[in-house]
Design a protein around this motif. Structure first.
Motif, PDB file in Angstrom:
ATOM      1  N   THR A 270      65.190 -19.013  71.781  1.00  0.00           N
ATOM      2  CA  THR A 270      65.733 -20.236  72.351  1.00  0.00           C
ATOM      3  C   THR A 270      67.247 -20.217  72.352  1.00  0.00           C
ATOM      4  O   THR A 270      67.888 -20.712  73.290  1.00  0.00           O
ATOM      5  CB  THR A 270      65.220 -21.446  71.561  1.00  0.00           C
ATOM      6  OG1 THR A 270      63.781 -21.459  71.581  1.00  0.00           O
ATOM      7  CG2 THR A 270      65.724 -22.745  72.153  1.00  0.00           C
ATOM      8  N   VAL A 274      69.800 -21.032  75.511  1.00  0.00           N
ATOM      9  CA  VAL A 274      70.901 -21.997  75.481  1.00  0.00           C
ATOM     10  C   VAL A 274      72.224 -21.304  75.792  1.00  0.00           C
ATOM     11  O   VAL A 274      73.046 -21.819  76.556  1.00  0.00           O
ATOM     12  CB  VAL A 274      70.964 -22.693  74.108  1.00  0.00           C
ATOM     13  CG1 VAL A 274      72.217 -23.570  74.006  1.00  0.00           C
ATOM     14  CG2 VAL A 274      69.719 -23.530  73.874  1.00  0.00           C
ATOM     15  N   MET A 288      73.335 -31.851  74.350  1.00  0.00           N
ATOM     16  CA  MET A 288      72.056 -31.317  73.896  1.00  0.00           C
ATOM     17  C   MET A 288      70.881 -31.920  74.657  1.00  0.00           C
ATOM     18  O   MET A 288      69.913 -31.231  74.986  1.00  0.00           O
ATOM     19  CB  MET A 288      71.897 -31.544  72.396  1.00  0.00           C
ATOM     20  CG  MET A 288      70.678 -30.869  71.809  1.00  0.00           C
ATOM     21  SD  MET A 288      70.710 -30.932  70.016  1.00  0.00           S
ATOM     22  CE  MET A 288      69.190 -30.047  69.636  1.00  0.00           C
ATOM     23  N   ALA A 291      70.799 -30.346  78.094  1.00  0.00           N
ATOM     24  CA  ALA A 291      70.387 -28.942  77.993  1.00  0.00           C
ATOM     25  C   ALA A 291      68.883 -28.833  77.750  1.00  0.00           C
ATOM     26  O   ALA A 291      68.207 -27.977  78.331  1.00  0.00           O
ATOM     27  CB  ALA A 291      71.159 -28.253  76.874  1.00  0.00           C
ATOM     28  N   LEU A 302      64.081 -28.795  71.002  1.00  0.00           N
ATOM     29  CA  LEU A 302      65.184 -27.844  71.064  1.00  0.00           C
ATOM     30  C   LEU A 302      65.859 -27.718  69.709  1.00  0.00           C
ATOM     31  O   LEU A 302      66.132 -26.600  69.251  1.00  0.00           O
ATOM     32  CB  LEU A 302      66.198 -28.290  72.123  1.00  0.00           C
ATOM     33  CG  LEU A 302      67.457 -27.424  72.252  1.00  0.00           C
ATOM     34  CD1 LEU A 302      67.104 -25.973  72.546  1.00  0.00           C
ATOM     35  CD2 LEU A 302      68.378 -27.987  73.339  1.00  0.00           C
ATOM     36  N   PHE A 313      72.775 -26.239  68.371  1.00  0.00           N
ATOM     37  CA  PHE A 313      73.352 -26.370  69.708  1.00  0.00           C
ATOM     38  C   PHE A 313      74.867 -26.343  69.639  1.00  0.00           C
ATOM     39  O   PHE A 313      75.533 -25.687  70.440  1.00  0.00           O
ATOM     40  CB  PHE A 313      72.863 -27.669  70.350  1.00  0.00           C
ATOM     41  CG  PHE A 313      73.347 -27.858  71.765  1.00  0.00           C
ATOM     42  CD1 PHE A 313      72.697 -27.229  72.820  1.00  0.00           C
ATOM     43  CD2 PHE A 313      74.444 -28.658  72.038  1.00  0.00           C
ATOM     44  CE1 PHE A 313      73.145 -27.385  74.134  1.00  0.00           C
ATOM     45  CE2 PHE A 313      74.898 -28.818  73.338  1.00  0.00           C
ATOM     46  CZ  PHE A 313      74.247 -28.186  74.389  1.00  0.00           C
ATOM     47  N   ARG A 317      77.392 -23.681  71.447  1.00  0.00           N
ATOM     48  CA  ARG A 317      78.420 -24.180  72.365  1.00  0.00           C
ATOM     49  C   ARG A 317      79.811 -23.714  71.921  1.00  0.00           C
ATOM     50  O   ARG A 317      80.641 -23.335  72.761  1.00  0.00           O
ATOM     51  CB  ARG A 317      78.370 -25.700  72.461  1.00  0.00           C
ATOM     52  CG  ARG A 317      79.336 -26.252  73.507  1.00  0.00           C
ATOM     53  CD  ARG A 317      79.016 -27.680  73.898  1.00  0.00           C
ATOM     54  NE  ARG A 317      79.135 -28.612  72.783  1.00  0.00           N
ATOM     55  CZ  ARG A 317      78.951 -29.921  72.900  1.00  0.00           C
ATOM     56  NH1 ARG A 317      78.615 -30.440  74.073  1.00  0.00           N
ATOM     57  NH2 ARG A 317      79.071 -30.704  71.853  1.00  0.00           N
TER      58      ARG A 317
END
Length: 370
Positions: A270, A274, A288, A291, A302, A313, A317
């Motif tokens: 995952t 992302v 988030m 996304a 997620l 996340f 990022r």
């Protein structure tokens, strides 16, 4: 620590960790890793096996149910997964009668065992860089939990978040923490070039029966039943120069680590999805929630999946923003204002602060290093 147990108990523990499946005969078997999960060299597994072997535990028993072969331990090109590492740790917990096992394994894992990641730490130009790089490239080090460093007026600390890969049982969680704290103490001593004991170590669980081992291996006062797990040093250490600091080597190995991080993000899980999603949208970073919708899942799902991969996340990022900052400030020589805008910051001051947190450098110093 668990008392020594027979093979049936070890395999039972692995099935809980690995979320096993049934074979044709209907008995439970541990699920071996997917191919894209095999991204780590087995140095941590090898170190643990060596400690157990010294206690009289055969290598085959140490590796039971993991899918790792004995020959893999000496193969520099072997690739193993987080699941395999956690399985061997579960075996160690069940097979060893010595509560010092995780501390011994951690103390044997010197920085040089970590390949390019290790040399990035050894060659960095200050201990401030060391802390930042250790967190930034941690994904390369078979991380069973997330670790961050924080600095205040008088102290700097490693803070272990309560996010573990595969959500291990309490006994295995404690084993992993003991090993991680021992690794952190060992690595800092390697980089400094001499013993440098922490001010204190704090643990969120009650003192175990072998609590005396903590201060013996960590060389500092150890406190239990604390609000969180952390390893604390005097802030003055941040300005010390590592014994093997070298500006050219540091740049070269950090560039290699950046490429490896990017490859591992793109390659699997995952987190890879992302990473690719954010890389495809420079200047328009979704939050988030957005996304998750693009990936056809809820934000809760997620978050849970990223937790299981020992990341978040926000961390992904930040990695994407740093990678793009290198491109914008290096190759293109873009202005700070344009760079900040394209990276989704409201102003240059916010970008400066973030860049300092990511790299320990301001924009001018960072640009010169590219």
């Amino acid at each position: 620590m668990s008392e020594k147990s027979g093979p049936n108990k070890v395999l039972s523990g692995q099935n809980r960790v690995l979320r096993g499946h049934k074979n044709k005969e209907g008995s439970m078997q541990p699920r071996l890793p997917l191919p894209d999960e095999r991204i780590y060299t087995p140095y941590k597994i090898s170190a643990l096996v060596e400690v157990l072997e010294a206690q009289g535990v055969p290598r085959a028993e140490c590796l039971m149910g993991s899918g790792v072969d004995v020959d893999d331990l000496a193969d520099p090109f072997a690739q193993t997964s987080m699941r395999q590492y956690m399985t061997v740790c579960a075996n160690a917990l069940a097979l060893s009668r010595d509560p010092a096992t995780p501390f011994e394994a951690g103390a044997s894992l010197h920085v040089s065992a970590y390949g390019i990641y290790g040399y990035a730490l050894l060659s960095c130009l200050s201990l401030r860089d060391y802390f930042g790089l250790a967190e930034r490239f941690r994904r390369l080090a078979t991380p069973p939990m997330t670790v961050e460093w924080h600095e205040d007026e008088n102290e700097v600390r490693w803070f272990v978040n309560d996010v573990f890969v595969l959500n291990p049982a309490p006994a295995l969680r404690q084993f992993l923490l003991e090993k991680q704290f021992s690794i952190n103490v060992t690595h800092l001593q390697d980089v400094v070039g001499q013993p440098y004991p922490p001010l204190r170590a704090c643990f969120s669980y009650p003192a175990p029966p072998h609590a005396d081992l903590y201060s013996r291996y960590l060389n500092c006062p150890c406190l239990f039943d604390q609000p969180r797990c952390e390893l604390v040093y005097d802030r003055a250490i941040l300005d010390r120069k590592p014994v093997m600091a070298h500006p050219l080597t540091s740049v070269l190995v950090q560039e290699t680590c950046d490429r490896l991080i990017g490859q591992s993000r793109i390659a699997s899980g995952t987190a890879g999805s992302v990473y690719r999603l954010l890389m495809d949208r420079p200047g328009h970073f979704p939050d988030m929630e957005a996304a998750a919708q693009m990936l056809n899942m809820t934000s809760r799902t997620l978050r849970r999946r990223l937790d299981a991969e020992a990341t978040s996340f926000q961390a992904i990022r930040d990695e994407v923003r740093l990678k793009l900052a290198q491109e914008y400030l290096g190759a293109s020589r873009m202005s700070l204002l344009d760079t900040a805008t394209l990276l989704g910051f409201s102003d240059v001051a916010s970008f400066r602060k973030a860049l300092k947190r990511w790299t320990g450098k301001g924009p001018d110093q960072f640009r010169k290093s590219l």
